[in-house]
Scaffold this active site. Structure first.
Site, short mmCIF file in Angstrom:
data_model
loop_
_atom_site.label_atom_id
_atom_site.label_comp_id
_atom_site.label_asym_id
_atom_site.label_seq_id
_atom_site.Cartn_x
_atom_site.Cartn_y
_atom_site.Cartn_z
CB SER A 124 -0.85 -0.04 1.27
OG SER A 124 -1.47 1.19 1.50
CE1 TYR A 148 -3.73 -2.99 5.65
CE2 TYR A 148 -3.17 -0.70 5.17
CZ TYR A 148 -3.51 -1.97 4.74
OH TYR A 148 -3.62 -2.22 3.39
CE LYS A 152 -1.29 -4.54 3.34
NZ LYS A 152 -1.63 -5.83 2.74
P1 NAD Z 1 -10.87 -7.42 1.26
O1 NAD Z 1 -11.07 -7.43 2.74
O2 NAD Z 1 -12.06 -7.23 0.39
O3 NAD Z 1 -10.11 -8.75 0.81
C1 NAD Z 1 -9.26 -9.48 1.65
C2 NAD Z 1 -9.73 -10.92 1.63
O4 NAD Z 1 -8.86 -11.71 2.44
C3 NAD Z 1 -11.15 -11.11 2.18
O5 NAD Z 1 -11.90 -11.86 1.25
C4 NAD Z 1 -10.95 -11.88 3.49
O6 NAD Z 1 -12.04 -12.74 3.77
C5 NAD Z 1 -9.64 -12.61 3.23
N1 NAD Z 1 -8.82 -12.92 4.41
C6 NAD Z 1 -8.49 -12.09 5.44
N2 NAD Z 1 -7.69 -12.72 6.31
C7 NAD Z 1 -7.49 -13.98 5.82
C8 NAD Z 1 -6.76 -15.11 6.27
N3 NAD Z 1 -6.07 -15.08 7.42
N4 NAD Z 1 -6.79 -16.23 5.52
C9 NAD Z 1 -7.51 -16.29 4.37
N5 NAD Z 1 -8.23 -15.25 3.90
C10 NAD Z 1 -8.22 -14.11 4.62
O7 NAD Z 1 -9.76 -6.31 0.94
P2 NAD Z 1 -9.28 -5.69 -0.44
O8 NAD Z 1 -9.68 -4.28 -0.47
O9 NAD Z 1 -9.67 -6.59 -1.55
O10 NAD Z 1 -7.70 -5.72 -0.21
C11 NAD Z 1 -6.90 -6.80 -0.65
C12 NAD Z 1 -5.47 -6.56 -0.24
O11 NAD Z 1 -5.03 -5.31 -0.77
C13 NAD Z 1 -5.25 -6.48 1.27
O12 NAD Z 1 -4.03 -7.10 1.58
C14 NAD Z 1 -5.17 -5.00 1.53
O13 NAD Z 1 -4.39 -4.71 2.68
C15 NAD Z 1 -4.48 -4.50 0.26
N6 NAD Z 1 -4.76 -3.10 -0.03
C16 NAD Z 1 -6.04 -2.67 -0.16
C17 NAD Z 1 -6.31 -1.33 -0.42
C18 NAD Z 1 -7.73 -0.83 -0.51
O14 NAD Z 1 -7.94 0.38 -0.41
N7 NAD Z 1 -8.72 -1.67 -0.73
C19 NAD Z 1 -5.24 -0.43 -0.53
C20 NAD Z 1 -3.93 -0.90 -0.40
C21 NAD Z 1 -3.70 -2.25 -0.15
C1 WQD Z 2 -9.47 9.38 1.17
C2 WQD Z 2 -9.68 10.87 1.48
C3 WQD Z 2 -9.90 11.35 3.84
C4 WQD Z 2 -13.69 9.19 4.41
C5 WQD Z 2 -6.74 4.39 3.25
C6 WQD Z 2 -5.63 3.67 3.96
C7 WQD Z 2 -4.67 3.09 2.95
C8 WQD Z 2 -5.41 2.23 1.94
C9 WQD Z 2 -6.51 2.99 1.29
C10 WQD Z 2 -5.89 -0.01 2.58
C11 WQD Z 2 -8.88 11.37 2.68
C12 WQD Z 2 -11.19 11.66 3.10
C13 WQD Z 2 -12.54 9.74 3.85
C14 WQD Z 2 -14.72 10.05 4.84
C15 WQD Z 2 -13.40 11.95 4.14
N1 WQD Z 2 -6.06 1.16 2.59
N2 WQD Z 2 -12.41 11.09 3.72
N3 WQD Z 2 -14.53 11.41 4.70
O1 WQD Z 2 -6.97 7.45 3.88
O2 WQD Z 2 -6.09 7.69 1.51
O3 WQD Z 2 -6.19 5.49 2.53
O4 WQD Z 2 -7.38 3.53 2.30
O5 WQD Z 2 -5.28 -0.87 2.41
O6 WQD Z 2 -3.74 2.33 3.63
O7 WQD Z 2 -4.95 4.57 4.80
O8 WQD Z 2 -8.30 6.58 1.88
O9 WQD Z 2 -10.68 6.54 1.28
O10 WQD Z 2 -10.04 6.55 3.73
O11 WQD Z 2 -9.68 8.62 2.37
O12 WQD Z 2 -13.29 13.17 4.02
O13 WQD Z 2 -15.76 9.64 5.37
O14 WQD Z 2 -11.06 11.06 1.83
O15 WQD Z 2 -9.64 12.28 4.83
O16 WQD Z 2 -8.51 12.69 2.39
P1 WQD Z 2 -6.84 6.92 2.53
P2 WQD Z 2 -9.75 7.00 2.35
#
Ligand code: NAD
Ligand code: WQD
Length: 342
Positions: A124, A148, A152
């Site tokens: 991330s 979190y 990572k």
């Molecule tokens: P998500 O929660 O929809 O998907 C994660 C999946 O992993 C879920 O289906 C959950 O049931 C499964 N899971 C969790 N723990 C597990 C375990 N111990 N064993 C097996 N399965 C397990 O999340 P997502 O948004 O699809 O994110 C996927 C990956 O991308 C994550 O690693 C997340 O940290 C990373 N990521 C997401 C974002 C975002 O904004 N969505 C941003 C950056 C990184």
């Molecule tokens: C985006 C913008 C908030 C909600 C997070 C995690 C990052 C990754 C992605 C997972 C910011 C603003 C948000 C609301 C708002 N996650 N906001 N009102 O914070 O960039 O990233 O999600 O793996 O690790 O930190 O994303 O969508 O939460 O926020 O004003 O109700 O929207 O302040 O400026 P962020 P976000």
């Protein structure tokens, strides 16, 4: 030649299953279903016409992971499984270290025992901490301000150590910016449980009347309209980046056996720009009020995409309008997420 997709029933994972199946790969999904619905994979099957094998298992169960890797003759892993809510990670940090760090350790141990040595890992942009310069390049210093983010970073370091110990391992660390959007069919999308933490799902729930108004966290940042700027990337572009990374890892053409690369668009949009874009896409008004800054938020975060373009020959193609249109299409077709069909 099967690709194991951990967390494949989740938001990004389910879109990745579609991309890999459509590219002709055999896949098997491992998911413990802690944040997912089986319906997502039924929808993946409907889109692709392919059978999707789901093994309901936990990545921390090393012997089960070994059985699955052997049974399906896996050659590579795309590793999404983990917990991802920043706020929750400050309340239950041990669960985050267990699922994310211990989980990845067990998964790698299982892979090592089975001779499977290729992994793409979901990292991330949070690993860059408060940006010292923008746009963020991959060599920007890393730091984490919450558990979190620390998981990572720890996993990234674990992968670099394993890669250095044995050149036959191949790792692609993909640093996602802000994934949004849904498959254009409206069959798969993001289905957050409870109150959404992220901006886009919150906006959609205001648009469809589930929530009264959006709290905009701060309008006194050093940005043109005072609200936070992020690099939103369409989930379809994001998973296409995974496909390219898988190909690059498989071909052995990467400059090293462990690379970290940004997956973003390079464009930053403010919270208020997102609200306006979503209003246009949905033809609904998004009520909002200004609230205090959220702890841990940075003013701006967007990617330098040059390395991704060079290494992966990939670049995000979808714009903000596509992201909002596809999100709204998904929400309209599934007003209660995957529960709609239950
Ligand atoms: P998500 O929660 O929809 O998907 C994660 C999946 O992993 C879920 O289906 C959950 O049931 C499964 N899971 C969790 N723990 C597990 C375990 N111990 N064993 C097996 N399965 C397990 O999340 P997502 O948004 O699809 O994110 C996927 C990956 O991308 C994550 O690693 C997340 O940290 C990373 N990521 C997401 C974002 C975002 O904004 N969505 C941003 C950056 C990184
Ligand atoms: C985006 C913008 C908030 C909600 C997070 C995690 C990052 C990754 C992605 C997972 C910011 C603003 C948000 C609301 C708002 N996650 N906001 N009102 O914070 O960039 O990233 O999600 O793996 O690790 O930190 O994303 O969508 O939460 O926020 O004003 O109700 O929207 O302040 O400026 P962020 P976000």
């Amino acid at each position: 030649m099967t690709v194991l997709i951990t967390g494949g029933a989740g938001y990004i994972g389910s879109h990745c299953c579609v991309a890999f199946l459509q590219a002709g790969h055999d896949i098997v999904v491992v998911d413990n279903m802690s944040n997912a619905s089986q319906v997502s994979l039924e929808r993946v099957a409907a889109i692709t016409g392919a059978k999707v094998s789901l093994e309901t298992a936990d990545i921390r169960d090393q012997s089960r992971m070994e059985e699955i890797l052997k049974q399906y003759r896996c050659t590579a892993v795309v590793h999404f499984a983990g917990l991802k809510a920043v706020g929750e990670s400050t309340k239950i940090p041990l669960a985050y270290y267990d699922n994310n760090v211990v989980g990845t350790h067990r998964l790698l141990s299982a892979m090592a025992n089975c001779g499977v040595k290729q992994m793409i890992f979901s990292s991330s942009a949070t690993v860059y901490g408060d940006p010292q310069f923008l746009p963020l390049t991959e060599d920007h210093p890393t730091s984490a301000v919450n558990p979190y983010g620390r998981t990572k970073l720890m996993i990234e370091e674990m992968l670099r150590d394993v890669a250095a110990s044995d050149p036959s391992w191949r790792f692609g660390i993909l640093r996602y910016f802000n994934p949004v959007g849904a498959h254009e069919s409206g069959l798969v999308g993001e289905d957050p449980q409870g109150i959404p933490n992220n901006l886009m799902p919150f906006i959609t729930q205001v648009a469809d009347g589930r929530r009264e108004e959006l709290s905009v966290f701060g309008n006194d940042y050093d940005t043109p309209d005072g609200t936070g700027i992020r690099d939103y990337i369409h989930v379809i572009d994001l998973v296409e980046g995974h496909l390219r990374a898988h190909e690059v890892l498989g071909s052995g053409s990467a400059p090293s056996n462990c690379f970290a690369v940004n997956l973003g668009t390079g464009n930053g949009y403010s919270v208020l720009e997102m609200v306006k874009a979503f209003e246009r896409a949905s033809n609904r008004q998004i009520r909002y009020s200004i609230a205090p800054r959220r702890e841990g938020d940075v003013a701006q975060c967007f990617a330098n995409t040059e390395f991704a373009e060079k290494l992966l020959n990939w670049k995000a193609e979808r714009g903000l309008e596509d992201m909002c249109r596809d999100t709204w299409n998904w929400v309209c077709k599934n007003p209660r997420g995957y529960e709609t069909v239950a």
